[in-house]
Structures are given as structure tokens and as C-alpha cells.
Scaffold this motif. Structure first.
Motif, short mmCIF file in Angstrom:
data_model
loop_
_atom_site.label_atom_id
_atom_site.label_comp_id
_atom_site.label_asym_id
_atom_site.label_seq_id
_atom_site.Cartn_x
_atom_site.Cartn_y
_atom_site.Cartn_z
N VAL A 125 0.94 -1.52 -0.16
CA VAL A 125 -0.34 -0.50 -0.36
C VAL A 125 1.23 1.55 0.04
O VAL A 125 2.22 1.23 0.30
N PHE A 126 0.44 1.73 -0.29
CA PHE A 126 0.84 3.16 -0.97
C PHE A 126 0.30 4.43 0.24
O PHE A 126 -1.09 5.22 -0.86
N LYS A 127 0.25 4.90 1.95
CA LYS A 127 -0.76 5.46 2.57
C LYS A 127 0.55 6.87 2.51
O LYS A 127 0.97 6.92 4.26
N VAL A 128 -0.16 7.83 2.15
CA VAL A 128 0.06 9.31 2.55
C VAL A 128 0.52 9.21 3.67
O VAL A 128 0.71 10.25 4.72
N THR A 129 -0.56 9.68 4.80
CA THR A 129 -0.62 9.50 5.79
C THR A 129 -0.55 9.08 6.82
O THR A 129 -0.25 8.54 8.54
N SER A 130 0.49 7.95 6.42
CA SER A 130 1.02 6.87 7.46
C SER A 130 2.17 6.67 7.29
O SER A 130 2.97 6.78 6.37
N PRO A 131 3.13 7.10 8.54
CA PRO A 131 4.60 7.47 8.70
C PRO A 131 5.24 6.63 8.47
O PRO A 131 6.13 6.16 7.20
N MET A 132 4.96 5.31 8.41
CA MET A 132 4.87 3.53 8.60
C MET A 132 4.76 3.17 7.08
O MET A 132 6.44 2.33 6.47
N SER A 133 4.41 3.71 5.80
CA SER A 133 4.22 3.66 5.49
C SER A 133 4.86 4.46 3.77
O SER A 133 5.61 3.37 3.20
N MET A 134 4.83 5.31 4.29
CA MET A 134 5.87 6.59 4.07
C MET A 134 7.63 6.25 3.80
O MET A 134 8.04 5.99 2.75
N GLY A 135 7.60 5.69 4.77
CA GLY A 135 9.29 5.60 4.98
C GLY A 135 9.59 4.35 4.01
O GLY A 135 10.69 4.16 3.89
N SER A 136 8.20 3.36 4.42
CA SER A 136 8.98 2.14 3.84
C SER A 136 9.71 2.57 2.13
O SER A 136 10.23 1.58 1.53
N TRP A 137 8.74 3.83 1.76
CA TRP A 137 8.80 3.66 -0.11
C TRP A 137 10.10 4.31 0.09
O TRP A 137 10.39 4.56 -0.67
N ILE A 138 9.92 5.35 0.77
CA ILE A 138 11.43 6.68 1.15
C ILE A 138 12.40 5.48 1.22
O ILE A 138 13.37 5.62 0.13
N LEU A 139 12.64 4.22 2.03
CA LEU A 139 14.13 3.63 1.92
C LEU A 139 13.76 2.66 1.24
O LEU A 139 15.29 2.96 0.57
N SER A 140 13.24 2.44 0.59
CA SER A 140 13.30 1.64 -1.11
C SER A 140 14.07 2.35 -1.91
O SER A 140 15.08 2.12 -2.93
N ALA A 141 13.18 3.88 -2.91
CA ALA A 141 13.66 5.01 -3.36
C ALA A 141 14.84 4.91 -2.91
O ALA A 141 15.48 5.17 -3.93
N TYR A 142 15.52 5.70 -1.52
CA TYR A 142 16.51 5.96 -1.08
C TYR A 142 17.44 4.53 -1.74
O TYR A 142 18.98 4.80 -2.29
N SER A 143 17.50 3.48 -1.64
CA SER A 143 18.54 2.35 -1.11
C SER A 143 18.64 2.29 -2.81
O SER A 143 19.85 1.66 -3.37
N GLY A 144 17.59 2.60 -3.66
CA GLY A 144 17.97 1.99 -5.52
C GLY A 144 19.33 3.40 -5.79
O GLY A 144 19.62 2.75 -6.53
N GLY A 145 18.73 4.67 -4.78
CA GLY A 145 18.86 5.41 -6.17
C GLY A 145 21.00 5.46 -5.57
O GLY A 145 21.76 5.02 -6.49
N ILE A 146 20.76 5.22 -4.12
CA ILE A 146 22.44 4.80 -3.93
C ILE A 146 23.04 3.43 -3.91
O ILE A 146 24.08 3.67 -4.17
N GLY A 147 22.09 2.74 -4.35
CA GLY A 147 23.13 1.53 -4.82
C GLY A 147 23.84 1.35 -6.39
O GLY A 147 24.39 1.34 -5.89
N ILE A 148 23.03 2.35 -7.06
CA ILE A 148 23.13 1.95 -8.56
C ILE A 148 24.52 3.00 -8.74
O ILE A 148 25.83 2.76 -8.92
N ALA A 149 24.75 4.12 -7.58
CA ALA A 149 25.82 5.19 -7.91
C ALA A 149 27.36 3.85 -6.77
O ALA A 149 28.08 4.10 -6.95
N ALA A 150 26.69 3.31 -6.18
CA ALA A 150 27.66 2.77 -5.04
C ALA A 150 28.42 1.66 -5.99
O ALA A 150 29.75 1.47 -5.58
N ALA A 151 27.41 0.87 -6.81
CA ALA A 151 27.91 0.30 -7.35
C ALA A 151 28.81 0.71 -7.98
O ALA A 151 30.32 -0.48 -8.61
#
Length: 362
Positions: A125-151
Motif C-alpha cells: 500500500v501507499f498511504k500518505v497519512t501513515s509514516p510507516m508506509s511512507m518510510g518504507s517507500w522512502i527507504l526503497s527509493a533511496y536504496s535504489g538510487g544510492i545502490g546504483i551509484a555505489a555499484a
């Protein structure tokens, strides 16, 4: 007296004791108006001795995730700055530090969740009012970008020996946009955990909801700046030193301002017990590390010592806030006293017609 099946599992109640005031007038026949009070003065107790607010079932992995998320977010911002200013060594080290921190943070989160698939379930789910939901998506998006750069950095570090084939050109072509894309989610990654804590009913965390995000952002700044000072030669750590010193000044100011705007009772857990010791040492180490970065950051031994001091200060801040919140759930006064003050303030402001304040004599 009625009896039900639930009485068999009801915890035994302690015997009631009547409280008599010293030198109180004795009851005499026909003097009902002079009888001693039969109801004792109110005490901060809860139902069957249980806490009013149920503490969250979080243990040390969550506190570690709070710290590592801040390091990862701050390192991602430093990596983007180094990329734009041509500091290749600082860019490489901060990218690798960001990837390592976010990877360890994900491990800590999975340890707390118990099963890796539970994190995947959070992505359904993508729920703007849920910090847990938003945090999961933020963590995933950040990990993808920084993972490519670090690779890409790892590939260069190994002399392009990774078996990538034609994908190598694609990797090095997208590493720049990926690094900048990860930086977009770096600050939200560093701060969303503060929103996650303050969105709970835990008294001290909730009482700090207005200013705790600023504390966490500043803590992430000094931690990531300190880590860069440890891993990178001083010739390229100028931005990291500035980042760290700014984080120290912001952290010290934000903590004091946060406490000044909190209910006085809710500030107590931040200064007592384990949490109090951690936060006290955090302030000391932050000052020492900040002075070292400001005055001696160009000398390699001083830079390393200052960076380690800043990293430890940030960890103590996150663990201290975490412990203070858990401690505030154990005593009913941290729930009752702020509620009574808020109720009195509403009555003083003339708010008497809602479901909370029903009148001056309620």
C-alpha cells in the motif's frame, strides 16, 4: 454479590486501607457532617497496575535503525554535493558509507519485524497519512538510487573487474542521475523516523512531535559529517566539516528548544535513568567533536578523533530518545499530568462546549 466466569481469571485486588488524617475530629453520633472522608486522595495508578499506555514492542534493532537511517541520509546528501563539486574521493566514500548504513539499517529493521517478507508486505500500500508506509517507500527509493551509484564506485575501485559486460557503460551512464535521485530522498530518510516515533501515543515521543524531526536532521548531519572525516583525507573533507559543525550547533539548539516547548513532566524521562545518561554524553561528545572539526579538522588524527566523537554522539542521541520514550510509558503520571494541564488550559481559554471540556465544574 454477583459472580461471573471472568472472576476466575481476574487478578487479586489488594486489600483496601482507610486513610485517616492526623488530628482529625472523631465521629460522634448525630454529627454526620464531621465524618472522616471515606475516599482516599487520588493517586496515579492504572487498571490492575498495568500501564495506561501500552509500550511499543520495539527493542534495540529499532534504535539502531534510527541511527543508521540518519547516517545513510546525511551521507547521501554529502555524496551529491561531492559529485557536483568534483571531489571524487569524498563522493566515493560517502556513497559507500550511505549504502553500508542503509543496508545495515534494513537488516536491523528485518530483525525487528522477524521475517523479511513482512517488509515486502509493507510495500503493498501507499498511504500518505501513515509514516510507516511512507518510510518504507522512502527507504526503497533511496536504496535504489544510492545502490546504483555505489555499484559504479565499487566497479571503479576494483579496476572494472566485475563481470558486467555491456552493462558497465549503462551503469556509469546512470550513476550520476541515480546519485542525485537518491539525494532527493536522503533528507526524508533522515527525518521520517522522528515522525514515526512522535505519531505514536508514547507520551515523551508524542510530546516532542513539533521539534523532534529537527533534532533528528541535525543529528544525521553531524553523524554523516563525522563519518566522512574518518574515511576521507582532509584535503577533501571541507564540506563534511562544515556539515558536521552545522549539525552540532543545530542539534544543541534543537534539543533545548524542543524541551522548552514540551510539557515539563514529559521532559523528565530525557534527563533520568539510562536515557538521561545517553543524552548527557551525547551533548558532551557533540561539543568535543564539533570543536575538533572546527579547530583541528585539517589534521588527520584530530579529524578521525572528532569524527568518531560525532558518530557516537549521534548514536547516543537516537538511543537516548528511544529509551526515554519507552520509560515514559511505565508511569501513569506521564499520561495523566499533561492531560490535566491541557484540560485546565482549555478551560482557561473558555473552551467548554466540546467533548473534552464539558464545563468548569466537570
Amino acid at each position: 454479590m454477583t459472580h461471573s466466569d471472568f472472576d476466575e481469571v481476574r487478578p487479586p485486588e489488594p486489600p483496601r486501607r482507610r486513610r485517616w488524617r492526623k488530628n482529625a475530629p472523631q465521629r460522634r453520633p448525630g454529627s454526620g457532617g464531621r465524618e472522616e472522608l471515606m475516599v482516599p486522595e487520588a493517586e496515579f495508578v492504572s487498571y490492575y497496575g498495568r500501564p495506561i499506555v501500552k509500550p511499543p514492542p520495539w527493542e534495540w534493532p529499532v534504535a539502531a535503525y534510527l541511527f543508521l537511517g540518519g547516517v545513510a541520509g546525511g551521507s547521501g546528501l554529502l555524496a551529491a554535493g561531492a559529485q557536483l563539486t568534483g571531489r571524487k574521493t569524498l563522493r566515493r566514500n560517502t556513497r559507500l558509507a550511505a549504502l553500508g548504513a542503509v543496508g545495515l539499517g534494513a537488516v536491523a529493521l528485518v530483525i525487528d519485524l522477524g521475517k523479511p517478507e513482512r517488509f515486502i508486505n509493507m510495500m503493498r500500500v501507499f498511504k500518505v497519512t501513515s509514516p510507516m508506509s511512507m518510510g518504507s517507500w522512502i527507504l526503497s527509493a533511496y536504496s535504489g538510487g544510492i545502490g546504483i551509484a555505489a555499484a559504479a564506485e565499487v566497479d571503479r575501485l576494483l579496476g572494472e573487474r566485475l563481470p558486467l559486460g555491456p552493462l558497465r557503460k549503462v551503469l556509469h551512464l546512470v550513476e550520476g542521475p541515480a546519485g542525485l535521485g537518491g539525494a532527493v530522498f536522503a533528507a526524508p530518510l533522515a527525518v521520517y523516523t522522528a515522525v514515526l516515533l512522535s505519531d505514536t501515543a508514547v507520551p515523551t515521543w508524542n510530546g516532542a512531535h513539533r521539534d523532534l524531526p529537527f533534532v533528528f536532521v541535525c543529528s544525521a548531519s553531524l553523524a554523516s559529517g563525522g563519518l566522512a572525516m574518518v574515511t576521507t583525507p582532509t584535503s577533501e573533507t571541507g564540506p563534511a566539516r562544515v556539515f558536521a559543525v552545522a549539525g552540532v550547533m543545530g542539534d544543541l539548539a534543537a534539543v533545548k528548544y524542543m524541551e522548552s516547548r514540551m510539557d515539563p513532566t514529559l521532559v523528565e524521562p530525557l534527563h533520568h535513568g539510562t536515557a538521561g545518561k545517553l543524552l548527557e554524553w551525547s551533548e558532551r561528545l557533540a561539543v568535543v567533536g564539533g570543536l575538533g572539526a572546527l579547530l583541528g579538522g585539517r589534521h588527520r588524527p584530530v579529524a578521525i578523533a572528532s569524527g568518531l566523537s560525532l558518530l557516537t554522539a549521534s548514536a547516543f542521541t537516537r538511543f537516548g530518545v528511544f529509551e526515554a520514550g519507552l520509560e515514559s510509558t511505565k508511569d501513569p503520571k506521564y499520561v495523566v499530568e499533561p492531560q490535566k494541564r491541557r484540560l485546565a488550559a482549555r478551560r482557561a481559554a473558555g473552551i467548554t462546549g466540546d467533548s473534552i471540556t464539558t464545563g468548569p465544574d466537570a
